[in-house]
Motif scaffolding. Sequence first.
Motif, PDB file in Angstrom:
ATOM      1  N   SER A 147       0.780  -1.387  -0.110  1.00 40.59           N
ATOM      2  CA  SER A 147      -0.048  -0.081   0.209  1.00 40.59           C
ATOM      3  C   SER A 147       0.837   1.146  -0.056  1.00 40.59           C
ATOM      4  O   SER A 147       0.421   2.239  -0.248  1.00 40.59           O
ATOM      5  N   ILE A 200       1.889   2.846   2.734  1.00 36.63           N
ATOM      6  CA  ILE A 200       1.564   3.273   3.887  1.00 36.63           C
ATOM      7  C   ILE A 200       2.682   2.895   4.894  1.00 36.63           C
ATOM      8  O   ILE A 200       2.854   1.741   5.134  1.00 36.63           O
ATOM      9  N   LYS A 257      -1.632   6.566  11.875  1.00 35.27           N
ATOM     10  CA  LYS A 257      -0.995   5.515  10.935  1.00 35.27           C
ATOM     11  C   LYS A 257      -1.208   4.251  11.798  1.00 35.27           C
ATOM     12  O   LYS A 257      -0.488   3.173  11.498  1.00 35.27           O
ATOM     13  N   LEU A 265      -3.053   0.359  11.923  1.00 28.97           N
ATOM     14  CA  LEU A 265      -3.860  -0.225  10.937  1.00 28.97           C
ATOM     15  C   LEU A 265      -4.910  -1.014  11.944  1.00 28.97           C
ATOM     16  O   LEU A 265      -4.684  -1.800  12.766  1.00 28.97           O
ATOM     17  N   TYR A 270      -6.290   3.330   9.681  1.00 28.98           N
ATOM     18  CA  TYR A 270      -6.767   2.851   8.276  1.00 28.98           C
ATOM     19  C   TYR A 270      -7.345   1.485   8.564  1.00 28.98           C
ATOM     20  O   TYR A 270      -6.837   0.649   9.468  1.00 28.98           O
ATOM     21  N   SER A 271      -8.392   1.206   7.908  1.00 24.44           N
ATOM     22  CA  SER A 271      -9.128   0.048   8.242  1.00 24.44           C
ATOM     23  C   SER A 271      -8.802  -1.076   7.158  1.00 24.44           C
ATOM     24  O   SER A 271      -8.469  -1.054   6.093  1.00 24.44           O
ATOM     25  N   ASP A 298     -10.072   0.241   4.054  1.00 27.80           N
ATOM     26  CA  ASP A 298      -9.095   0.780   3.138  1.00 27.80           C
ATOM     27  C   ASP A 298      -8.015  -0.533   2.410  1.00 27.80           C
ATOM     28  O   ASP A 298      -7.531  -0.546   1.288  1.00 27.80           O
TER      29      ASP A 298
END
Length: 132
Positions: free
Chosen positions: A29, A31, A65, A67, A86-87, A102
């Motif tokens: 991703s 991220i 940030k 998860l 973030y999901s 996400d």
Amino acid sequence: MLKVENKIYLSWDDVNSLVDILCHKALISGIQFTSVFGLKRGGLIPAVMVSHKLDLPWSDVILPKTLVIDDICDSGKTLSDLAGGYSAVLHYKPHTSLYIPDIYAVVHEGDEWIIYPWERGDSAPIQDYLKR
């Protein structure tokens, strides 16, 4: 995976494979996740697995940030009520969910009730919050 009537029973091997897919998607991703948080009940076990596999610390709070892990995004209600992070889910049902996670391991287009190995086999095919 075992399908009986309108339920799909997952094994620990199934969950491990889904977590591997989720971790791969998290890595690609772009991220830089700083921690992992698991939603109570359904998300706790896969979140611990993700935390170990990605070597990310567990967090008791959702940071920008972080998860945030859950087992499934069915209606989307649980994840849509969260703020921050973030999901990520093992199963995403786009035909029933009002929320798009996400990251998700797989899309499940069926209406079957998915039973994870940490759940009771006789689970009722309805979310707990809809029973009230």
